[in-house]
Scaffold this active site. Sequence first.
Site: not given
Ligand code: NAD
Length: 237
Positions: A12-13, A72, A124, A137, A141
């Site tokens: 998820g970089a 991530n 999360s 979701y 998690k």
């Molecule tokens: P984001 O959507 O900005 O980033 C997620 C990344 O994962 C994206 O770049 C996407 O392309 C990649 N991804 C998704 N499906 C994919 C697939 N099938 N193959 C390859 N890559 C894939 O979201 P974020 O907020 O940066 O989330 C990162 C992590 O943090 C996640 O696991 C999310 O559940 C967790 N999280 C986020 C929050 C929040 O409020 N943003 C809160 C708690 C946990």
Amino acid sequence: MRFAGQVALVTGASGGIGKAIVAVLRAEGATVATTDRAGSDFDGDLMDAAFCDALPVRVADAHGRLDILCNNAGIITRGQITEATDDDLRRSLAINVEAPFRLCRAAIPIMAAQGGGTIVNTASCWGVHPGPNHPVYIMTKAAVASLTQCLGRDHAHQGIRVNAVCPNEVDTPMLRTGFTTRGLNPDTAIADLDASVPLGRIAQPEDIADVVAFLCSDAARYMCGALVEVNGGKPVT
Ligand code: NAD
């Protein structure tokens, strides 16, 4: 330069938190292999089991070792169970649970052969304390949190530390798109959320990435299987 000479793989970089993790690890000396659907060093779909199974070996072959794995990437499915489609369920389980499972399974033997390593999963706060109306979701998690606790215990004897970061709301595309989909202005909605956090603002990606870097670092050398909540003082209600 806490990570000089170390090789990391971050999933998820290209996303909000992922970019920040890559930046902090690189700034402190790591060679970081990035993976995402596009624009990364190793583009691929985490729903592709063969891609996940092979990726840690490909990174170790390319860079000579693998010291850090950050699972991530994730997706969020919103709404109650009665609104969830089979596809929502299948995708959420594949990306949020099966991919980290496969990547850990493939990375651990590499790390064990090197004498150690560290894995940080992005779970999360909802994986620890369920919130309302996101059962698909949240159960994924919770699975990531449980996997972290299991592996943290099972692989400590190999010098492999497995921990998770558990954020509350973070200002990323995941959060902002959710507001847009619901017809809300993301900036206004985030300002409202800021007011609900005792520290006065929701997290920026760097707030989470710094904790991930800490967990990857030697400063966290005695932490195994920890679920570290990063919430600005805001509990799940
Ligand atoms: P984001 O959507 O900005 O980033 C997620 C990344 O994962 C994206 O770049 C996407 O392309 C990649 N991804 C998704 N499906 C994919 C697939 N099938 N193959 C390859 N890559 C894939 O979201 P974020 O907020 O940066 O989330 C990162 C992590 O943090 C996640 O696991 C999310 O559940 C967790 N999280 C986020 C929050 C929040 O409020 N943003 C809160 C708690 C946990």
